[in-house]
Design an enzyme around this catalytic site. Structure first.
Site, PDB file in Angstrom:
ATOM      1  N   LYS A  68       0.860  -1.178   0.000  1.00  0.00           N
ATOM      2  CA  LYS A  68       0.000   0.000   0.000  1.00  0.00           C
ATOM      3  C   LYS A  68       0.893   1.224   0.000  1.00  0.00           C
ATOM      4  O   LYS A  68       1.849   1.310   0.773  1.00  0.00           O
ATOM      5  CB  LYS A  68      -0.854  -0.026   1.288  1.00  0.00           C
ATOM      6  CG  LYS A  68      -1.841   1.103   1.420  1.00  0.00           C
ATOM      7  CD  LYS A  68      -3.193   0.719   0.869  1.00  0.00           C
ATOM      8  CE  LYS A  68      -4.126   1.893   0.733  1.00  0.00           C
ATOM      9  NZ  LYS A  68      -3.846   2.758  -0.434  1.00  0.00           N
ATOM     10  N   LYS A  92       5.023   2.031   8.465  1.00  0.00           N
ATOM     11  CA  LYS A  92       3.833   2.788   8.870  1.00  0.00           C
ATOM     12  C   LYS A  92       2.621   1.853   9.012  1.00  0.00           C
ATOM     13  O   LYS A  92       1.866   1.933   9.976  1.00  0.00           O
ATOM     14  CB  LYS A  92       3.558   3.868   7.814  1.00  0.00           C
ATOM     15  CG  LYS A  92       2.635   4.947   8.289  1.00  0.00           C
ATOM     16  CD  LYS A  92       2.383   5.965   7.189  1.00  0.00           C
ATOM     17  CE  LYS A  92       3.651   6.690   6.770  1.00  0.00           C
ATOM     18  NZ  LYS A  92       3.380   7.709   5.733  1.00  0.00           N
ATOM     19  N   LYS A 104       5.092   2.161  -3.015  1.00  0.00           N
ATOM     20  CA  LYS A 104       5.072   3.586  -3.396  1.00  0.00           C
ATOM     21  C   LYS A 104       5.301   3.688  -4.893  1.00  0.00           C
ATOM     22  O   LYS A 104       5.888   2.799  -5.505  1.00  0.00           O
ATOM     23  CB  LYS A 104       6.186   4.351  -2.676  1.00  0.00           C
ATOM     24  CG  LYS A 104       5.898   5.841  -2.554  1.00  0.00           C
ATOM     25  CD  LYS A 104       4.931   6.117  -1.407  1.00  0.00           C
ATOM     26  CE  LYS A 104       4.563   7.561  -1.294  1.00  0.00           C
ATOM     27  NZ  LYS A 104       3.830   7.819  -0.033  1.00  0.00           N
ATOM     28  N   THR A 188      -4.933  12.606   6.941  1.00  0.00           N
ATOM     29  CA  THR A 188      -3.525  12.641   7.358  1.00  0.00           C
ATOM     30  C   THR A 188      -3.350  13.646   8.486  1.00  0.00           C
ATOM     31  O   THR A 188      -2.775  13.344   9.544  1.00  0.00           O
ATOM     32  CB  THR A 188      -2.629  12.994   6.158  1.00  0.00           C
ATOM     33  OG1 THR A 188      -2.837  11.991   5.162  1.00  0.00           O
ATOM     34  CG2 THR A 188      -1.169  13.051   6.532  1.00  0.00           C
ATOM     35  N   ASN A 218      -2.341  19.376   1.087  1.00  0.00           N
ATOM     36  CA  ASN A 218      -3.364  18.602   1.790  1.00  0.00           C
ATOM     37  C   ASN A 218      -3.074  18.515   3.296  1.00  0.00           C
ATOM     38  O   ASN A 218      -3.905  18.884   4.126  1.00  0.00           O
ATOM     39  CB  ASN A 218      -3.446  17.203   1.151  1.00  0.00           C
ATOM     40  CG  ASN A 218      -4.387  16.283   1.907  1.00  0.00           C
ATOM     41  OD1 ASN A 218      -4.110  15.890   3.025  1.00  0.00           O
ATOM     42  ND2 ASN A 218      -5.527  15.966   1.314  1.00  0.00           N
ATOM     43  N   SER A 348      -7.392   5.291   4.318  1.00  0.00           N
ATOM     44  CA  SER A 348      -7.330   4.556   3.045  1.00  0.00           C
ATOM     45  C   SER A 348      -7.725   3.095   3.274  1.00  0.00           C
ATOM     46  O   SER A 348      -8.427   2.488   2.463  1.00  0.00           O
ATOM     47  CB  SER A 348      -5.912   4.600   2.470  1.00  0.00           C
ATOM     48  OG  SER A 348      -5.736   5.746   1.681  1.00  0.00           O
TER      49      SER A 348
HETATM   50  P1  NAD Z   1       0.497  18.410  -1.477  1.00  0.00           P
HETATM   51  O1  NAD Z   1       0.961  18.256  -2.859  1.00  0.00           O
HETATM   52  O2  NAD Z   1      -0.959  18.570  -1.232  1.00  0.00           O
HETATM   53  O3  NAD Z   1       1.243  19.669  -0.793  1.00  0.00           O
HETATM   54  C1  NAD Z   1       2.623  19.863  -0.763  1.00  0.00           C
HETATM   55  C2  NAD Z   1       2.858  21.275  -0.263  1.00  0.00           C
HETATM   56  O4  NAD Z   1       4.260  21.476  -0.012  1.00  0.00           O
HETATM   57  C3  NAD Z   1       2.446  22.377  -1.247  1.00  0.00           C
HETATM   58  O5  NAD Z   1       1.772  23.390  -0.524  1.00  0.00           O
HETATM   59  C4  NAD Z   1       3.781  22.938  -1.764  1.00  0.00           C
HETATM   60  O6  NAD Z   1       3.665  24.297  -2.124  1.00  0.00           O
HETATM   61  C5  NAD Z   1       4.630  22.744  -0.529  1.00  0.00           C
HETATM   62  N1  NAD Z   1       6.075  22.738  -0.772  1.00  0.00           N
HETATM   63  C6  NAD Z   1       6.775  22.098  -1.739  1.00  0.00           C
HETATM   64  N2  NAD Z   1       8.101  22.339  -1.590  1.00  0.00           N
HETATM   65  C7  NAD Z   1       8.222  23.132  -0.488  1.00  0.00           C
HETATM   66  C8  NAD Z   1       9.326  23.715   0.192  1.00  0.00           C
HETATM   67  N3  NAD Z   1      10.582  23.522  -0.226  1.00  0.00           N
HETATM   68  N4  NAD Z   1       9.072  24.481   1.296  1.00  0.00           N
HETATM   69  C9  NAD Z   1       7.817  24.681   1.736  1.00  0.00           C
HETATM   70  N5  NAD Z   1       6.731  24.145   1.120  1.00  0.00           N
HETATM   71  C10 NAD Z   1       6.942  23.380   0.031  1.00  0.00           C
HETATM   72  O7  NAD Z   1       1.092  17.177  -0.660  1.00  0.00           O
HETATM   73  P2  NAD Z   1       0.561  16.516   0.679  1.00  0.00           P
HETATM   74  O8  NAD Z   1      -0.315  15.382   0.307  1.00  0.00           O
HETATM   75  O9  NAD Z   1       0.103  17.541   1.630  1.00  0.00           O
HETATM   76  O10 NAD Z   1       1.935  15.868   1.201  1.00  0.00           O
HETATM   77  C11 NAD Z   1       2.868  16.587   1.992  1.00  0.00           C
HETATM   78  C12 NAD Z   1       3.729  15.597   2.737  1.00  0.00           C
HETATM   79  O11 NAD Z   1       2.876  14.761   3.515  1.00  0.00           O
HETATM   80  C13 NAD Z   1       4.552  14.655   1.861  1.00  0.00           C
HETATM   81  O12 NAD Z   1       5.763  14.349   2.516  1.00  0.00           O
HETATM   82  C14 NAD Z   1       3.693  13.412   1.797  1.00  0.00           C
HETATM   83  O13 NAD Z   1       4.444  12.265   1.486  1.00  0.00           O
HETATM   84  C15 NAD Z   1       3.145  13.416   3.195  1.00  0.00           C
HETATM   85  N6  NAD Z   1       1.937  12.606   3.369  1.00  0.00           N
HETATM   86  C16 NAD Z   1       0.791  12.889   2.686  1.00  0.00           C
HETATM   87  C17 NAD Z   1      -0.310  12.066   2.889  1.00  0.00           C
HETATM   88  C18 NAD Z   1      -1.634  12.347   2.218  1.00  0.00           C
HETATM   89  O14 NAD Z   1      -2.594  11.622   2.507  1.00  0.00           O
HETATM   90  N7  NAD Z   1      -1.766  13.360   1.399  1.00  0.00           N
HETATM   91  C19 NAD Z   1      -0.249  10.973   3.764  1.00  0.00           C
HETATM   92  C20 NAD Z   1       0.929  10.736   4.452  1.00  0.00           C
HETATM   93  C21 NAD Z   1       2.025  11.555   4.248  1.00  0.00           C
END
Ligand code: NAD
Length: 419
Positions: A68, A92, A104, A188, A218, A348
């Protein structure tokens, strides 16, 4: 010597292994990804030309169940990053006791440079390329950085056409209308939020505490809203375009609106709300730091500037091992990614269960089940850390490794076959 990201991540496994009586077979199994498939996706662009993009899917370990993990669309994605993220997913899912292994995927692309129609073709091409290894009982993708519910919907639709039957359980994070789960959008952040609230007393934070959030997608957006709703004060926020700081606090709704129409930096007014250097966000005066962007943004070069007492890792791998050590010496408590952001994969899992049983739960039920899981796994890990005098991260790895090794050993180990 330069270490790959995966080699760095494996140091956490080695650390955790020291705290358990492990059979060598367990480490041998978890040291390498089971399979990583690489391909070039070729799509037709709107101007009629063809363009190709590198893409990967890694199934790291499936001892505890189908693999997953999300699919990321990012110009800097690499195979090393995909395998590392899949390794983290393995742990995780074990932390949360979900019946899954870790996987992934990624496409090396800047999705902001594609039209919506090109993005749809790319998403469908990904599913066509990997349909043989993906499946509801084999490998189940989800959204990650720069992928969303609409992309998951296109991919689910493509998979259903390939196998000739409606197959919503192949992918999670889908739009509600296509079998998505209520509560997946903010899961999340909400999981991290429940964890934090459960441990507030031990951590010494609570309503009124100040917060800096790095990354406003997100995870970051929903965390800002949830924390602000109970009285935390957001003093700094960043996205890929820059960072802003306001000692007296930023309004969560205004931040979300600014991001929706461009960037949080739009809120800067030259007075109380100032633009700061993106890296300076790490060192802002605050109680709680929330990395919610990408890997390795807190590193050897800036960890010493951290003023927060607590870091809650909503991003995967935001703190390098060197920075981890520096923060540990400073007495900063880190709620680690494999626990703190596990709310996403937990909901999920709820989505996959609902798809398979064809019976859908209310948002209240989803929140309640998520809360119970975050609190019980969080409390167990906190207690393990306290008893053994180790960091919360090390305790989370020990907690997960215990479950992984039980599953691996259940297949029989060297001791079984040679005695
Ligand atoms: P997303 O694409 O919705 O948002 C990413 C954000 O990071 C954007 O606002 C972007 O502008 C910002 N960003 C990119 N580079 C940056 C930098 N150098 N400095 C500051 N901001 C920056 O992604 P997301 O889903 O929110 O994921 C963010 C993190 O959370 C990732 O590491 C992802 O693996 C992790 N994550 C997400 C989920 C999920 O369900 N969406 C679950 C577990 C972990």
């Amino acid at each position: 010597m330069h270490q790959s990201m995966l080699e760095q991540a494996l140091t956490r496994l080695e650390d955790a292994a020291r705290h358990l009586q492990l059979d060598q077979d367990v480490l041998e199994k978890l040291k390498y990804p089971r399979e990583t498939t690489k391909t070039r996706l070729m799509i037709r662009m709107d101007d009629g030309s063809r363009k190709s993009f590198m893409a990967w899917r890694c199934r790291y370990d499936d001892t505890r169940g189908p693999t997953k993990g999300g699919i990321r669309f990012h110009p800097d994605s690499t195979m090393d990053e995909v395998e590392t993220l899949a390794f983290w997913m393995t742990f995780k899912c074990a932390v949360m006791n979900l019946p899954y292994g870790g996987g992934k995927g990624a496409v090396q692309v800047d999705p902001h440079l594609l039209s919506k129609a090109e993005l749809e073709r790319l998403s469908r091409a990904y599913m066509q390329a990997f349909a043989q290894i993906i499946g509801p009982e084999r490998d189940i993708p989800a959204p990650d950085v720069y992928t969303n519910a609409m992309i998951m919907g296109w991919m689910a639709d493509e998979y259903s056409s390939i196998v000739g039957k409606v197959s919503p359980a192949v992918i999670t994070g889908k739009p509600i209308a296509l079998g998505g789960s209520l509560g997946r959008d903010d899961a999340t952040a909400r999981g991290g939020f429940y964890l934090l609230r459960h441990l507030e007393e031990q951590l010494g934070v609570g309503p009124g505490s100040t917060v800096a959030i790095q990354g406003f997608g997100n995870a970051g957006t929903h965390m800002a809203r949830l924390l602000a709703d109970v009285g935390y004060k957001i003093v700094a926020v960043s996205d890929s375009k820059g960072a802003i700081h306001a000692r007296d606090g930023l309004d969560a709704a205004a931040l979300i609106e600014a991001k929706r129409t461009g960037s949080v930096t739009k809120l800067a007014d030259g007075g109380a709300v100032r633009v700061i250097d993106a890296d300076a966000l790490i060192g802002v005066e605050c109680d709680l730091l929330v990395p919610a962007a990408l890997e390795d943004l807190i590193h050897e070069g800036n960890a010493d500037t951290v003023k927060a007492r607590v870091v809650i890792e909503l991003a995967n791998g935001p703190v390098t091992p060197e920075a981890d050590e520096i923060l540990g010496r400073k007495g900063v408590i880190i709620l680690p990614d494999i626990l703190a952001n596990a709310g996403g994969v937990t909901v999920s899992y709820f989505e996959w269960v609902q798809n398979r049983q064809g019976y859908y739960w209310s948002v209240g039920e989803i929140h309640e089940r998520l809360k119970v899981s975050m609190e019980s796994e969080g409390a167990a890990i906190w207690e393990l850390a306290r008893q053994r005098g180790i960091s919360v991260r090390a305790a989370a790895y020990v907690h997960a490794l215990g479950r992984l090794s039980d599953a691996i050993e259940a297949h029989g180990t060297q001791q079984f076959f040679t005695s």
